[in-house]
Design an enzyme around this catalytic site. Structure first.
Site, PDB file in Angstrom:
ATOM      1  CG  ASP A  89      -2.310   0.537   0.910  1.00  0.00           C
ATOM      2  OD1 ASP A  89      -2.355   1.700   0.474  1.00  0.00           O
ATOM      3  OD2 ASP A  89      -3.315  -0.160   1.098  1.00  0.00           O
ATOM      4  CG  HIS A 163      -5.184   3.914   0.082  1.00  0.00           C
ATOM      5  ND1 HIS A 163      -4.750   2.604   0.041  1.00  0.00           N
ATOM      6  CD2 HIS A 163      -6.355   3.924  -0.599  1.00  0.00           C
ATOM      7  CE1 HIS A 163      -5.628   1.873  -0.635  1.00  0.00           C
ATOM      8  NE2 HIS A 163      -6.618   2.655  -1.036  1.00  0.00           N
ATOM      9  CB  SER A 525      -9.238   0.905  -1.069  1.00  0.00           C
ATOM     10  OG  SER A 525      -8.333   0.940  -2.111  1.00  0.00           O
TER      11      SER A 525
END
Length: 743
Positions: A89, A163, A525
């Site tokens: 990620d 994220h 996600s």
């Protein structure tokens, strides 16, 4: 009297009459009845009752984890113990309370993990703390392409986006972390497996995303280091041109090796919905996760001086009760006409507006195209309003590009986004009628007034879960000319809409959360790490299970009905690009919405290993045996006859002619039990199963067949299921998808 007039006796229960402080009553009714009551003449307001306690953000409870799953593993302080989750990620924010070890039992060493911890070049300290046990970054391809900027992207595992911290916290963040923003606590956050370890493999970057080369390097390293579970909230942007078969693109081929090494892989299905064939995750060895809307909805409203109430979105406090405030439009409070070139109506620049006219009032702003492309943000509107001394703000959407999705954004002052164009026009009409102007168009006096409601408390809905609009849909494709595959995707549905979790304060992925410690964001996600974390709980209970067995346990125990016991619905566009609901199918949710408690004890599993996946590849129509050899270094000497014979917990035949029989093998992972096998299917395809029942001892396997026959050709897919119902308590469900042809 009112209740007796509106509802049949016995359909409601009056709980209280309030006689002294408010003129009203409390009544136990359905949401539909509440709507009727809300519209009855003489009723001023209907509020849903809420529990007074802090809410976690809120999916662990929605999924039933605190009561149903964690106690069996020893409570949240043991949930996921010694399981290692790898995240490919955007890195991690290591000092975040979701990952801190100050208030937890000390973490011992994990001998099986051999990953390393990079040192932060600025602080000279490494990124690990016992909970985070590995932290590395991969940027060589990005650097080679000239895309890497160390001042924004950080040449270290530090999260420059938000994220990566968000996904890691969803799967394995600490339990009970208060989510505070703008002085309000939105609840308490927890990962699915709060005691699991986190290994970070940064390969995604803020501005350009990532390069498959870096991502594959990260996956490669993670598998070597000994992660148990890999979370990939990432997918290829466009089909790779080098291979014809989707299952052999470099990404999926790498993941096949990961699964061969015993690593369970969860991947986001993609955000290309609600259109068919938009998946970015193809292969049977991966679990591809679709995104659901869970039961929390945030709503707010704007009350106008003419008595109209306009619904909108805004996670904000209310203006003072029983008071209205003057409303001033940004275009009417410009410092001078020369500032028009800055498109002042979107309230991004306080310096072009006149503070004397805004102070103490509600500022009206326009939602321009700049918000859609990300150069304007709601956070900035709120900062503009606050710096000018406004009491609050309203952002009105006057025209909307098709498919624009509006999410509520937390702000520290009263604020609301009116997303419905017709409601915005009502607001503008009221403002214009109430605001007298001179012949040049200058405002003489501001007479429009309004007040903003409280949007901080969520309403919990029974119609959850639903498939989110953006979640990518099947059917799955076997090649890049979009030929349908005989493998069902997505595999499973998990919460992915408006999920609160950790954020990186230097992350700018979401303009509305710059500088914040938490963010509420949506996407597949967010769905994938829910599954990765729940898989950690399954692996903790069953350490020797293969990735296929864990995937099978999650899929066969999932549910296709919502909280109100109705079939799952999917958000979809209707003709005019407005959102509507349709009954969902396996192309929306795979086998259904995850049910963690049931997944810990599935009864039977459909197991498969590397050889089976190679056999599957060798039977895919049009596949090149040399291509398979290139990735697997083994010849096609073992075949399944047809791809639909792969022992997966779903059955898909994309081109059914006449009659076809598929075989499945189940393995009993519980005590001895007799399973009765039944099936149902849409009428245009006949379905039969054999044998009618089987008794399996612990650890034993048994085969059954499913025969599908075309009755009539409709030109569309038909859906059904096979059910194996155990004599003790287990229920194993397998979705069946087929399209009939004449030849």
């Amino acid at each position: 009297m009112l209740l007796g007039m509106l509802f049949d006796r016995g359909t409601y229960k009056k709980v209280y009459s309030y006689r002294h402080l408010i003129n009203g009553f409390a009544v136990h009714i359905t949401p539909e009845q509440a709507e009727i009551l809300r519209q009855a003449p003489g009723v001023k307001s209907v509020e849903r009752d809420w529990k007074v306690r802090r809410l976690t953000t809120h999916t662990p409870q929605f999924l039933g984890l605190p009561t149903g799953v964690w106690p069996t593993g020893g409570g949240f302080d043991k949930a996921g113990e010694d399981i290692i989750l790898g995240f490919v990620d955007s890195g991690i924010h290591p000092n975040h309370p979701s990952f801190s070890t100050h208030n937890t039992e000390p973490y011992g060493p994990v001998p099986k993990y051999r990953g390393k911890c990079e040192v932060n070049p600025d602080t000279k300290r490494d990124f690990c703390n016992g909970k985070i046990i590995g932290a590395q970054h991969f940027a060589e391809a990005a650097k080679a392409a000239g895309a890497f900027n160390p001042s924004i992207d950080f040449d270290s595992p530090l999260d420059g986006d938000g994220h990566g911290s968000h996904t890691a916290a969803i799967a394995a963040g600490n339990n009970g972390i208060p989510v505070r923003m703008h002085g309000f606590e939105f609840g308490r956050a927890s990962g699915m497996a709060p005691r699991a370890r986190i290994a970070v493999y940064k390969a995604l970057y803020r501005l350009f995303g990532g390069f498959v080369a870096d991502v594959v390097a990260a996956i490669d390293q993670a598998v070597h280091d000994g992660v148990d579970i890999l979370n990939l909230s990432v997918g290829p942007n466009s089909p790779p041109a080098t291979t014809k078969t989707t299952f052999l693109n470099p990404f999926d081929a790498t993941l096949l090796s990961a699964v061969k090494a015993g690593v369970f892989v969860a991947q986001a299905a993609g955000n290309g919905g609600p259109f068919p064939k938009t998946l970015l995750s193809f292969s049977p060895w991966i679990i591809s996760v679709a995104a659901a809307v869970d039961d929390r909805r945030y709503k707010n409203h704007l009350t106008l001086g003419n008595g109209k109430i306009l619904a909108g979105l805004g996670l904000s406090p209310a203006t003072l009760a029983n008071r209205t405030y003057t409303m001033v439009a940004a275009n009417d409070v410009l410092l001078d006409s020369s500032v028009v070139k800055y498109s002042p109506s979107d309230c991004q620049r306080p310096e072009v507006l006149n503070k004397n006219l805004v102070e103490g009032n509600i500022l009206l702003c326009g939602y321009s195209f700049n918000f859609v492309i990300g150069t304007a943000s709601i956070k900035k509107v709120s900062e503009t309003a606050r710096s000018l001394g406004a009491i609050g703000f309203v952002l009105a959407v006057e025209n909307v590009s098709p498919g624009t999705k509006f999410d509520p954004v937390p702000v520290g002052i009263p604020g609301i986004l009116i997303a419905d164009v017709s409601k915005s026009l009502e607001l503008i009409d009221y403002y214009n009628v109430s605001t007298p102007r001179d012949w040049t168009g200058r405002v003489k006096s501001f007479k429009a007034v309004g007040s903003i409601g409280d949007g901080l408390n969520p309403i919990l809905h029974k119609s959850a879960p639903q498939v989110a609009l953006f979640s990518s849909r099947g059917p799955n494709i076997r090649d890049y000319s979009f030929e349908d595959a005989d493998i069902l995707k997505p595999d499973i549905l998990a919460p992915g809409s408006l999920i609160w979790a950790a954020w990186a304060p230097n992350g700018t992925d979401e303009a509305n959360y710059v500088g914040e410690e938490f963010a509420m964001v949506s996407g597949t996600s967010m769905a994938a790490p829910h599954i990765a974390g729940i898989a950690a709980l399954v692996k903790q209970k069953h350490p020797h299970w293969s990735p296929a067995a864990i995937k099978s346990a999650l899929m066969t125990t999932s549910t296709t009905i919502d909280r109100a016991e109705r079939p799952l619905q999917a958000q979809q566009y209707s003709g005019s690009e407005t959102m509507t609901f349709v009954q969902a199918t396996p192309f929306d949710y795979g086998s259904g919405h995850v049910n963690p408690r049931a997944a810990l004890d599935p009864g039977l599993v459909f197991d498969a290993g590397y050889e089976d996946y190679l056999g599957f590849l060798c039977t895919v129509p049009g596949v090149d045996a040399n291509e398979i050899r290139k990735f697997s270094h083994s010849p096609c000497n073992y075949t399944l006859g047809r791809p639909s014979n792969l022992n997966s917990p779903s059955i898909t035949i994309s081109h059914l002619v006449g009659t076809q029989t598929v075989t499945r093998t189940v393995t009993n992972v519980a005590e001895e039990e007799t399973y009765v096998i039944t099936a149902r299917m849409a009428p245009e395809i006949a379905i039969e199963t054999s044998p009618p029942a089987m008794t399996l001892r612990p650890g034993a396997s048994g085969k059954f067949t499913v025969t599908l026959t075309v009755r009539s050709v409709t030109g569309s897919y038909s859906f059904g299921e096979v059910l194996l119902k155990g004599s003790r308590r287990h229920k194993v469900r397998v979705p069946v998808v087929a399209m009939g042809y004449n030849r």
